[in-house]
Design an enzyme around this catalytic site. Structure first.
Site, mmCIF file in Angstrom:
data_model
loop_
_atom_site.group_PDB
_atom_site.id
_atom_site.type_symbol
_atom_site.label_atom_id
_atom_site.label_comp_id
_atom_site.label_asym_id
_atom_site.label_seq_id
_atom_site.Cartn_x
_atom_site.Cartn_y
_atom_site.Cartn_z
ATOM 1 N N CYS A 102 -7.241 -1.078 1.258
ATOM 2 C CA CYS A 102 -6.247 -1.617 2.179
ATOM 3 C C CYS A 102 -6.961 -1.794 3.511
ATOM 4 C CB CYS A 102 -5.080 -0.653 2.307
ATOM 5 S SG CYS A 102 -3.917 -1.121 3.612
ATOM 6 N N CYS A 146 0.376 3.085 3.690
ATOM 7 C CA CYS A 146 0.864 2.552 4.969
ATOM 8 C C CYS A 146 1.922 1.454 4.827
ATOM 9 C CB CYS A 146 -0.311 2.026 5.800
ATOM 10 S SG CYS A 146 -1.077 0.532 5.137
ATOM 11 N N CYS A 151 -5.359 0.696 6.398
ATOM 12 C CA CYS A 151 -5.529 2.159 6.450
ATOM 13 C C CYS A 151 -6.721 2.666 5.651
ATOM 14 C CB CYS A 151 -4.250 2.851 5.988
ATOM 15 S SG CYS A 151 -3.963 2.744 4.207
ATOM 16 N N CYS A 176 0.852 -1.193 0.000
ATOM 17 C CA CYS A 176 0.000 0.000 0.000
ATOM 18 C C CYS A 176 0.890 1.245 0.000
ATOM 19 C CB CYS A 176 -0.907 -0.026 1.230
ATOM 20 S SG CYS A 176 -1.915 1.457 1.425
ATOM 21 N N CYS A 219 -8.544 -5.523 -9.790
ATOM 22 C CA CYS A 219 -8.169 -4.476 -10.736
ATOM 23 C C CYS A 219 -7.729 -3.267 -9.899
ATOM 24 C CB CYS A 219 -9.386 -4.172 -11.603
ATOM 25 S SG CYS A 219 -9.044 -3.118 -12.999
#
Length: 149
Positions: free
Chosen positions: A115, A69, A118, A66, A138
């Protein structure tokens, strides 16, 4: 265990798996940490133009984390060329890495993926991927960073 479309729908309706940890920041804190484009996509649920993302054509060995984070989200071994213009994956790196939200915007029903650490918007998951899972995550390139092996 590989996730299936049935698992995805279950999570989006009944609740998501608990993440290993949580990262909470204010909008102003995210704005300081991210580029304007990263902020627009991950915090405001934007989408990058198809075929514009830096990670679309990258097929190096590694993991995708991510951008907000750093949580590991996907492994390069389950990345595939979907022809859609966005990086596509068949499974998350682990079951609790991703959060699933039913998305009824734009007159269609989709499943948004975030995510789970976060709540950064990543993209969407669809039931039209290759076997064995049949899933296609995607994902916006801007929402991830590649960690090469």
């Amino acid at each position: 265990m590989a996730l299936t479309w049935k698992d995805i729908i279950h999570f989006s309706v009944k609740g998501n798996p608990t993440p290993d940890t949580r990262v909470e920041k204010s909008e102003s804190e995210w704005k300081q940490l991210l580029t304007p484009e990263q902020f627009r996509i991950t915090r405001k649920k934007g989408t990058e133009a198809p075929h514009s993302g830096a990670l679309c054509s990258v097929h190096d060995a590694g993991k995708y984390g991510c951008i907000c984070c750093g949580t590991l989200l996907f492994d390069s071994s389950i990345k595939f060329e979907s022809g859609t213009g966005w990086p596509s994956f068949t499974q998350p790196i682990k079951e609790n890495a991703i959060k699933y939200i039913k998305d009824s915007s734009f007159g269609m029903v989709r499943v948004e993926v975030l995510c789970n650490t976060c709540d950064a918007h990543l993209g969407h998951v669809f039931p039209d991927g290759p076997p064995p899972s049949g899933l296609r995550y995607c994902i916006n390139s801007v929402s991830m960073k590649m960690i090469k092996e």
